[in-house]
Motif scaffolding. Sequence first.
Motif, PDB file in Angstrom:
ATOM      1  N   ASP A 137       1.566   1.148  -4.033  1.00 22.62           N
ATOM      2  CA  ASP A 137       2.481   0.051  -4.350  1.00 22.62           C
ATOM      3  C   ASP A 137       3.547   0.507  -5.336  1.00 22.62           C
ATOM      4  OD1 ASP A 137       1.159  -1.782  -2.702  1.00 22.62           O
ATOM      5  OD2 ASP A 137      -0.275  -2.303  -4.271  1.00 22.62           O
ATOM      6  N   LEU A 145      -2.007  -1.309 -10.953  1.00 23.98           N
ATOM      7  CA  LEU A 145      -1.179  -1.256  -9.753  1.00 23.98           C
ATOM      8  C   LEU A 145      -1.577  -0.025  -8.954  1.00 23.98           C
ATOM      9  CD1 LEU A 145       1.389  -2.567  -8.372  1.00 23.98           C
ATOM     10  CD2 LEU A 145       2.726  -0.849  -9.618  1.00 23.98           C
ATOM     11  N   HIS A 176       5.390  -7.564 -12.589  1.00 22.80           N
ATOM     12  CA  HIS A 176       5.368  -8.628 -11.584  1.00 22.80           C
ATOM     13  C   HIS A 176       4.364  -8.331 -10.480  1.00 22.80           C
ATOM     14  CE1 HIS A 176       6.893 -11.845  -8.988  1.00 22.80           C
ATOM     15  NE2 HIS A 176       6.893 -10.961  -8.006  1.00 22.80           N
ATOM     16  N   TYR A 177       4.323  -7.084 -10.014  1.00 18.27           N
ATOM     17  CA  TYR A 177       3.485  -6.750  -8.860  1.00 18.27           C
ATOM     18  C   TYR A 177       2.090  -6.254  -9.246  1.00 18.27           C
ATOM     19  CZ  TYR A 177       7.504  -7.319  -5.802  1.00 18.27           C
ATOM     20  OH  TYR A 177       8.567  -7.842  -5.116  1.00 18.27           O
ATOM     21  N   LEU A 214       7.583   0.496  -4.638  1.00 16.56           N
ATOM     22  CA  LEU A 214       8.534  -0.140  -5.536  1.00 16.56           C
ATOM     23  C   LEU A 214       9.506   0.851  -6.152  1.00 16.56           C
ATOM     24  CD1 LEU A 214       6.020  -2.497  -7.384  1.00 16.56           C
ATOM     25  CD2 LEU A 214       7.793  -3.204  -5.766  1.00 16.56           C
ATOM     26  N   ALA A 274       9.498  -5.063 -12.816  1.00 17.61           N
ATOM     27  CA  ALA A 274       8.966  -4.927 -11.463  1.00 17.61           C
ATOM     28  C   ALA A 274       7.485  -4.574 -11.497  1.00 17.61           C
ATOM     29  CB  ALA A 274       9.749  -3.870 -10.692  1.00 17.61           C
TER      30      ALA A 274
END
Length: 231
Positions: free
Chosen positions: A161, A157, A215-216, A165, A212
Amino acid sequence: MHEDLDSGEIIVHGTPLTDPDDVAQLRHLSPGEVAIVVPRELLVDFGPKEAIRVPRIIDLDAFGKLFENFEHTAWRLETRRRYASDEATDTYAQFLRGESPSWDMGTAWSTAIREKTAGGATVGRVRVVDSPATFGQRYLMAHTEKNAALGESIRNLWRDDAERLRLPAEDFWIFDSRLVAVLNFDDGDNLLDVELITEPAEVNRYAQVRDAAWHYAVPYETFVARLAAAE
């Protein structure tokens, strides 16, 4: 029950107390306030035991045993730009020279993880990466070869980002969705000790971070392919 992360206040919602006789017994109900019925076990299980939390610290040997004792899942968020322990390894020196690292698959930790994943347990990580990636982060991308061989699932990630988040800038493991191990580092990026967290409300907060981030985050192979295409 909810925690306001800005103010530290605890917010309770639930079924209002409506019986007039019960309400009449409340001596300190101010105008505009309503009484909420809270099950006793909710306060016992989720309420903090101290007004100011006292950290429970374990040493690195005790931390290592957590990987032997978990049953179902172990998951990590890695947020740092470098790890001093990596830089002390032969594989880091090989990577620094542009060679393919020769991973040791027979260490005690490797054996424990391989046995866990072979038995059906899930081990995963999300690694936060800067733009451009630091050398330490690039080494960890190479290290994914070993992680995958042991049965781990790795995703990456971008830091932008992660910040969008509002993920915490912490390194932590969460085991079986019931125990969190927060890794404490010094200014030289050396791992000092580990804080154990078992309070359900706090564990749930870290589990939400995990969900979270997972997921991303992008699967390692896809992330590396995009990184190579951008260079």
